[in-house]
Design an enzyme around this catalytic site. Structure first.
Site, PDB file in Angstrom:
ATOM      1  N   THR A  75       0.997  -1.395   0.173  1.00 24.91           N
ATOM      2  CA  THR A  75       0.107  -0.090  -0.221  1.00 24.91           C
ATOM      3  C   THR A  75       1.228   1.156  -0.016  1.00 24.91           C
ATOM      4  O   THR A  75       1.811   1.257   0.156  1.00 24.91           O
ATOM      5  CB  THR A  75      -0.513   0.077   1.112  1.00 24.91           C
ATOM      6  OG1 THR A  75       0.035   0.157   2.473  1.00 24.91           O
ATOM      7  CG2 THR A  75      -2.087  -1.066   1.578  1.00 24.91           C
ATOM      8  N   ASP A  76       0.395   1.698  -0.584  1.00 19.50           N
ATOM      9  CA  ASP A  76       1.220   3.636  -0.333  1.00 19.50           C
ATOM     10  C   ASP A  76       1.051   4.147   1.342  1.00 19.50           C
ATOM     11  O   ASP A  76      -0.263   3.016   1.926  1.00 19.50           O
ATOM     12  CB  ASP A  76       0.537   4.934  -0.691  1.00 19.50           C
ATOM     13  CG  ASP A  76       0.913   6.048  -1.373  1.00 19.50           C
ATOM     14  OD1 ASP A  76       2.358   6.110  -0.090  1.00 19.50           O
ATOM     15  OD2 ASP A  76       1.451   6.719  -2.109  1.00 19.50           O
ATOM     16  N   TRP A  77       1.885   5.076   1.795  1.00 17.09           N
ATOM     17  CA  TRP A  77       1.568   5.202   3.603  1.00 17.09           C
ATOM     18  C   TRP A  77      -0.281   5.604   4.364  1.00 17.09           C
ATOM     19  O   TRP A  77      -0.298   6.161   3.614  1.00 17.09           O
ATOM     20  CB  TRP A  77       2.359   6.119   3.446  1.00 17.09           C
ATOM     21  CG  TRP A  77       3.988   5.450   3.875  1.00 17.09           C
ATOM     22  CD1 TRP A  77       4.983   5.609   4.464  1.00 17.09           C
ATOM     23  CD2 TRP A  77       4.598   4.201   3.149  1.00 17.09           C
ATOM     24  NE1 TRP A  77       5.984   5.252   4.812  1.00 17.09           N
ATOM     25  CE2 TRP A  77       5.791   3.997   4.146  1.00 17.09           C
ATOM     26  CE3 TRP A  77       4.629   3.576   1.807  1.00 17.09           C
ATOM     27  CZ2 TRP A  77       6.951   3.339   3.020  1.00 17.09           C
ATOM     28  CZ3 TRP A  77       5.020   2.792   1.605  1.00 17.09           C
ATOM     29  CH2 TRP A  77       6.629   2.147   2.452  1.00 17.09           C
TER      30      TRP A  77
END
Length: 901
Positions: free
Chosen positions: A737-739
């Protein structure tokens, strides 16, 4: 005291400068004012001394230094007569800049702060020189889109007045565009005396040196635009929907030049455009077309008298116009020459698989070659081509039979046919192709979203709800380590069955725990100072940690750090030209060399995965992160990305992470917004560049985007991450995932999003396996936790009731022990009075309520994600070091497929 530059720094600085030189685009050069022979110049604009090397946010880099345009000119022997004006302005500029950034001191969101900007003052007194140079500078970054306003997309009144006055005062006048993306260039109409305009982009740490070399003719500009530069912002069809919370991609496949060419909208500077100090003659010496490939031989001849230079050969194809929307033409291949001296020539060949011309037929859910005449065009920009061949296909060919995936409830597409009719050309090679001679239709075997496979080596109760679970029993190899899988002593499935639930959860999450969530944004690693993230190590199982570092313009790490003994160490990374500028080189070999240099730097600092390249499509010029990305065109974007990934992964044990998958084409509401995209546009534009990169380079990882696409968060989209990425494209790496993504972690595990970064949702995964008890303080009050709310981009506080809901009428209960009853919290006393809590002993209480019915995470989903991660881990240099083996390049032995040769 600064340390001396290492040999790696010196070598990378030279390569960074070369990439910048090759990516500079000459937009206008009246009277051949450039290159400059007179080196006395007057220089203006804040970009002269505060040159933007790149954008902000995770795409920033903490390099040793940046060579400004002023420094570069003086270093290369230019005399700058306007230093008095520049120094006075610089004092005011730096004072205001310091005050601006003080506002963000200590904030966890400091990395997302918009770049400081300050309008240039009006120039009242021009210094003496023959040549005037004005620098227009703009920056943008993560978290905010640009605006069609003065000071951003448009020039300010002062900037326009200064350029007008400069072009009138000096005999020769030049504007340098130190910008990360497209801006309004109507100033060229308002300044008829202006001679030259140069897009110097955001050129990395060696900016000034690269620009000086181009201005004085040491290097002839050879960059080409990767986007269409319009006369008016409203000429971009997406201008009517860009920036909406839930943008409707009404233009369909007609993005960038596909729209301008297909609807006869004249651009100021077309896609692929770029002037040179010399002239080239392009001659198609041979064109050959078969059912398998299109081959174009081109001789490129430098016919100029004075300058050497490079040219980019671009091949476009016009498909037959049918009821399937098709652009007037689309880029299908390109190649850049070496540096050619005057009267020197070079023969190039561009070979394109014929199947690449397939269009997506929504009715058939298939990639098809429609019958009719295809026109092959060759030139050095999208608007400067000539027809070099044609072929006719007798019947439709279904190249690949797919299933409809990621389909919107209502297709937002408005544009479905172009307004420019194709014209035949006499006297060019002509070929007849027969559908019967094509290869058989390729079909895809898809995984079933409703099925899960779980591996066990002993009887146990398995969580999960609503899906068909296949339970596979394995041999019991408890106590084995990952090296046993590497050495083929046991199967991966047998190893994965030995891991505890908690070990699986830790593998599928970054190291940041929930209790740390409120303190770190974009910096969540321990092994490498300033790195963005890190995965768990498990010594008992022989699993090392891996380290992730931003960003697309170079490794974003702390410049310095202290070790345990207090000794200071330097971590000076290279600031490369921005992604758009790399694509402006149109040079895959150069970009691959740059990627290789990044990989060497990663190994020096201990970084496993580079969170780059960014490769979302430039749907609109106002995209805040366009500078990180390559182009409006999927073929150019995909090929440049594949080159960069291949370069990185030519180094052993390290890899790249292509991002942001999918539809992250604006920053406005990126964390919660829904990109509504038609099926054909997805297949031919927004998925295609990722497909090209993945099939040609097999990156170590893919990062899913924050946003939704057609109603589902990318990070929890099974059709995107499993059916398309793995089933159709055969991706072999891991997906992260992105953060702090808002995608549900449980749904992400099933969808094929293997790694939740930077962590912080371990409790949610554990709660979906078994009942996670609430957490209490010593006084009986419920514990709280600070969290970072990505939706609001603010810190928030939550109570840690976890899987338990207090309810006076509930049928379940939890116990609390209080060491000192007299210190009981007010909240707990209130619960006693309401009946929710009952005193059992002076120091023990029970709280009545209900356990949530949410044990819906299948062990098989955790295991599937862990297997994807471990397969990658076994190919890292950290694992090789752990087991005393020599690491190999990550994608060694994998089947790679270039889009064209």
């Amino acid at each position: 005291m600064k340390s001396e530059m290492s040999s790696r720094e010196l070598n990378n600085a030279k390569l960074s400068q070369k990439a910048a030189e090759q990516g500079i685009v000459l937009l206008q050069n009246k009277n051949n004012v450039l290159p400059l022979h007179n080196k006395k110049v007057a220089l203006y604009g804040s970009g002269a001394f505060e040159t933007y090397k790149g954008g902000t946010g995770s795409g920033d880099v903490n390099q040793r230094s940046v060579v400004s345009i002023l420094d570069g000119l003086e270093k290369h022997g230019f005399e700058v007569s306007s230093k008095g004006w520049l120094n006075r302005f610089k004092q005011s500029y730096l004072k205001n800049k310091s005050q601006y950034y003080q506002k963000f001191a200590g904030s966890p969101l400091a990395v997302l702060a918009p770049a400081f900007s300050m309008d240039d003052p009006e120039i009242s007194d021009f210094s003496r020189a023959t040549i005037g140079i004005y620098v227009v500078s703009r920056s943008s970054g993560e978290g905010q889109d640009r605006k069609n306003e003065k000071g951003d997309y448009q020039l300010t009144e002062n900037e326009l007045a200064n350029i007008q006055s400069m072009s009138q005062f000096y005999r020769y006048s030049i504007v340098l565009l130190n910008v990360g993306g497209v801006i309004d260039t109507s100033f060229v109409d308002s300044c008829p005396l202006l001679d030259s305009v140069v897009l110097v982009s955001q050129p990395g740490m060696e900016a000034g040196n690269a620009i000086a070399n181009v201005l004085d003719g040491t290097v002839t500009p050879s960059g080409k635009l990767t986007d269409t530069w319009a006369y008016n912002f409203e000429d971009y069809y997406s201008s009517n929907s860009f920036g909406q919370k839930n943008p409707n991609y009404q233009e369909g496949i007609y993005v960038g030049y596909r729209y301008f060419d297909s609807f006869n909208v004249e651009p100021r500077y077309e896609f692929g455009y770029g002037l040179s100090y010399t002239k080239f003659y392009l001659n198609a010496t041979k064109v050959k077309v078969s059912e398998s490939q299109i081959s174009v031989d081109v001789n490129v001849h430098n016919i100029g008298d004075d300058h050497r230079g490079s040219e980019v050969v671009q091949v476009y194809v016009s498909n037959p116009q049918t009821d399937i929307p098709t652009p007037y033409q689309s880029l299908q291949g390109f190649k850049k020459t070496k540096v050619l001296h005057s009267d020197e020539s070079q023969d190039l060949n561009i070979t394109i698989p014929t199947k690449n011309l397939a269009s997506y037929d929504e009715k058939k859910s298939a990639l098809v070659l429609v019958p009719g005449v295809y026109i092959i065009r060759m030139g050095n920009s999208s608007r400067n081509t000539k027809v070099v061949g044609e072929f006719r296909l007798d019947e439709e060919v279904i190249v690949q039979q797919l299933y409809a995936k990621i389909v919107s409830e209502k297709d937002p597409t408005i544009l479905r046919s172009n307004n420019v009719k194709l014209e035949r050309t006499v006297g060019v090679p002509y070929f007849l192709l027969k559908a019967a001679n094509f290869e058989d239709t390729e079909t895809v075997k898809y995984h079933n979203e409703n099925e899960v496979s779980s591996y066990i080596n002993a009887e146990r109760e398995l969580p999960g709800n609503g899906k068909k679970q296949k339970i596979l029993r394995t041999n019991n190899y408890n106590g084995r380590k990952l090296i046993d899988v590497f050495k083929n002593r046991i199967a991966m499935t047998e190893f994965i069955a030995t891991l505890t639930d908690e070990e699986l959860v830790n593998l599928d999450e970054g190291i940041l725990h929930p209790e740390d969530m409120g303190s770190i944004v974009g910096n969540a690693a321990g092994l490498v100072h300033g790195a963005a993230g890190e995965t768990f190590s498990n010594e008992r199982r022989g699993i090392p940690a891996t380290v992730n570092a931003d960003g697309p313009a170079g490794l974003r790490l702390d410049r310095h750090y202290k070790d345990e003994s207090g000794q200071v160490h330097d971590q000076y990374a290279t600031a490369w030209p921005i992604g758009t500028m790399l694509a402006q080189t149109w040079d895959t070999n150069l970009v691959s060399s740059l990627g290789k240099a990044v990989g060497i730097e990663m190994k020096e600092f201990g970084v496993t995965m580079w969170l780059a390249p960014g490769m979302n499509i430039h749907r609109n010029p106002l995209g805040g992160r366009n500078f990180e990305y390559y182009s409006e065109d999927p073929v150019l974007s995909g090929m440049i990305s594949a080159a960069e990934v291949s370069g990185v992964q030519s180094n052993s044990g390290v890899g790249a992470t292509v991002k942001h998958f999918l539809g992250n084409n604006q920053e406005t509401d990126r964390n919660t917004g829904n990109s509504i995209i038609g099926e054909q546009a997805l297949r031919e534009i927004y998925l295609k560049n990722f497909q090209i990169a993945i099939e040609a380079s097999q990156p170590m990882a893919v990062m899913s985007s924050y946003n939704k696409v057609n109603g589902t968060f990318s990070g929890e989209n099974y059709e995107l991450l499993t059916n398309i990425l793995r089933d159709e494209w055969h991706f072999e790496g891991l997906v992260m995932t992105d953060w702090f993504s808002l995608a549900d972690p449980v749904a992400s595990m099933h969808a094929g999003n293997d790694l939740i970064m930077p962590g912080v949702s371990q409790d949610k995964l554990l709660a979906a396996i078994s009942d996670l008890e609430p957490e209490f303080n010593d006084d009986g009050s419920i514990k709280t936790r600070d969290i970072f709310d990505i939706a609001s981009m603010k810190l928030a506080t939550v109570d840690l009731w976890n899987d338990f809901d207090p309810d006076v009428s509930g049928t379940d209960f939890v116990k609390i022990h209080i060491a000192q009853a007299e210190n009981m919290s007010d909240d707990l006393q209130a619960m006693i009075l309401s009946g929710e809590a009952q005193i059992v002993t002076p120091n023990d209480l029970i709280i009545t309520g209900n356990w949530k019915d949410n044990n819906n995470l299948y062990i098989g989903d955790l295991q599937k994600s862990a297997m994807h991660i471990l397969k990658v881990v076994m190919k890292t240099d950290r694992f090789a070091e752990l087991i005393s083996e020599s690491p190999q390049p990550y994608n060694a032995g994998m089947k790679l497929s270039k889009y064209f040769e």
